[in-house]
Motif scaffolding. Sequence first.
Motif, PDB file in Angstrom:
ATOM      1  N   CYS A  49       0.863  -1.180   0.000  1.00 15.71           N
ATOM      2  CA  CYS A  49       0.000   0.000   0.000  1.00 15.71           C
ATOM      3  C   CYS A  49       0.903   1.235   0.000  1.00 15.71           C
ATOM      4  N   LEU A  50       1.025   1.976   1.091  1.00 13.98           N
ATOM      5  CA  LEU A  50       1.899   3.157   1.087  1.00 13.98           C
ATOM      6  C   LEU A  50       3.161   2.960   1.919  1.00 13.98           C
ATOM      7  N   THR A  51       3.464   1.715   2.256  1.00 13.80           N
ATOM      8  CA  THR A  51       4.631   1.420   3.091  1.00 13.80           C
ATOM      9  C   THR A  51       5.656   0.610   2.309  1.00 13.80           C
ATOM     10  N   ASN A  52       6.907   0.988   2.424  1.00 15.95           N
ATOM     11  CA  ASN A  52       8.010   0.179   1.915  1.00 15.95           C
ATOM     12  C   ASN A  52       8.562  -0.596   3.112  1.00 15.95           C
ATOM     13  N   ILE A  53       8.208  -1.866   3.201  1.00 13.83           N
ATOM     14  CA  ILE A  53       8.553  -2.616   4.418  1.00 13.83           C
ATOM     15  C   ILE A  53      10.050  -2.875   4.522  1.00 13.83           C
ATOM     16  N   TYR A  54      10.809  -2.649   3.446  1.00 15.36           N
ATOM     17  CA  TYR A  54      12.258  -2.892   3.472  1.00 15.36           C
ATOM     18  C   TYR A  54      13.034  -1.662   3.916  1.00 15.36           C
ATOM     19  N   GLU A  55      12.529  -0.475   3.623  1.00 19.42           N
ATOM     20  CA  GLU A  55      13.280   0.749   3.895  1.00 19.42           C
ATOM     21  C   GLU A  55      12.658   1.615   4.986  1.00 19.42           C
ATOM     22  N   ASP A  56      11.343   1.619   5.087  1.00 16.20           N
ATOM     23  CA  ASP A  56      10.704   2.440   6.118  1.00 16.20           C
ATOM     24  C   ASP A  56      10.968   1.844   7.502  1.00 16.20           C
ATOM     25  N   GLU A  57      11.118   2.721   8.488  1.00 22.98           N
ATOM     26  CA  GLU A  57      11.288   2.270   9.869  1.00 22.98           C
ATOM     27  C   GLU A  57       9.956   2.087  10.571  1.00 22.98           C
ATOM     28  N   ASN A  58       8.956   2.877  10.161  1.00 21.79           N
ATOM     29  CA  ASN A  58       7.658   2.833  10.823  1.00 21.79           C
ATOM     30  C   ASN A  58       6.556   2.829   9.772  1.00 21.79           C
TER      31      ASN A  58
END
Length: 576
Positions: free
Chosen positions: A372-381
């Motif tokens: 969706c709007l999250t990059n689970i590899y790079e975002d911390e939260n």
Amino acid sequence: MTKLSILFCSCFLLFISCNPVEKSKYNIAVSFDEAVSIESKDGRLLLMLSTDDSKEPRFQINDGLNTQLIFGMNVNGMSAGESIAFDETVLGYPYPSLSDVPPGEYNVQALLHVYETFNLSTGHTVKLPMDNGEGQHWNTSPGNLYSKPFKISVRENGIQNVSVIMDQEIPPIPEPEDTEWIKHIKIKSEKLSEFYGRDMYLGAHVLLPKGFNEHPEAKYPLMVFHGHFPSDFGGFRTTPPDPNLEPEYSARFDLDGYNIIQQQEAYDFYKRWNEPDFPRFLIIEIQHPTPYYDDSYAVNSASQGPYGDAITYELIPEIEKQFRGIGEGWSRFLYGGSTGGWEALAVQVKYPEEYNGCFAACPDPIDFRAYCLTNIYEDENAYYYDSEHKQLEVPSHRNYLGDIQSTLRQGNHLELVLGDKSRSGQQWDIWEATYSPQGDDGYPVRIWDKMTGDIDHEVAEYWKENYDLRHIMERDWDKLGPQLKGKIHIYCGDMDNYYLNNAVYLMEDFLESTSEPYYDGEVLYGDRAEHCWNGDPDQPNAISRLRYNSMYVPKIMKRIAESAPQGADLTSWRYK
């Protein structure tokens, strides 16, 4: 310690022991009557408050702007007559505590979502809600206990002396009945039964082609329609719309009489199904609810078990055996939207030679760089955008103009109220239950902290290697490319309500970069189209979503003509 010190401490302890602990100002006692059960129960105990009198509170809990209030806790061995207290320490949504509830008049209702104990083949013992024929919906699941709503007052000084007794039980759901056209099949899955340590079943609704009984020599291609739990085969009606049907307004599509439109489309499909030149297929809608959701996502999973293998190697061959399917990979096709869109593509990727094409509309995230709007590899939260001085929540739902109805944090907190350990039966939890490794306690490992949104990147790497479809295809294209050439078709609105188009863009970038071989499929977008646009540029989504069972047929026929092996049966099923 001196005698004086000892005397001082003794006096202090005596002093504080004489002061009673302050009683909570917020207390609602919930129990269930022995008339509905004399057995103790495990499960998720839910308390709901509503200011809307139009229907029961249990039908008013959602992730949108019109949601009402809910609070939840686990209970183990709750017995008839035992009183369980809801106070300000119990987590709620959208208010986190009863102490945050504004004063006023509310309808109150309680429900116990019953859990059963599973002894898994992995050696873990877990407590999960078994589907009971409803498709994993906590508010309608047979066997769940609930109370009738009644009015209470929340005052400035709290909630006192309220007792809620659950004296109702949701009744069983009748099995759908066979008709001339639609048959129903249910099999015990040996693979799933072994995993769960108890008998587990798979089912399907089968639409028979015209002339099925008159042409015993014919064997048929198979169209597999993936999606959420179907109570029966949908979109097929042998009679015109009911002339006495009261028109109903669809807020989603801003259409009056949408129920009449649905019946007309179902009848029109019946007429197309009977046209002399319409190809003769079997169409199936699969029932594969799990203890975590209304369907399994049709792949093997550490916490949900081998649903992919069970569907592909147990259920589908049995359907083809009973209903004269051709039973070869070139004659099977996958399609669906949203959850079904992800499943269609994932099953094609995971079982590339068992199926001959997928038509994936508005698929759930197919590249986890755009979860969706999250990059689970790079975002911390997951819940907040990265900023040193500003806190901005990540949205989770919009309309075609971009207006926001909910945020990622809010939706996940609702799920946590409905059930911990990925047991809410809702969207974010089923992705976790499908994609995550199994934890030491037997439940899925969290991709992020459910309260704070902090992402676990070790879990993200597991997701990447096992379920990130773009990554898997890119990693393994040397092997998968020849097996998938010409089979991939993806459709999505560019204003998808859940931002699913973002992952489709990334997938398209990869697919268009392929060579040796080039993927040779298609990726199309609907201009300003919402969830779930499925590839028809001439009709609004309100209509095209009702035409899944016929809109891809020309493309399927083209694929069969181009790819069927030498000597394949292309005639027995093409009778008039």
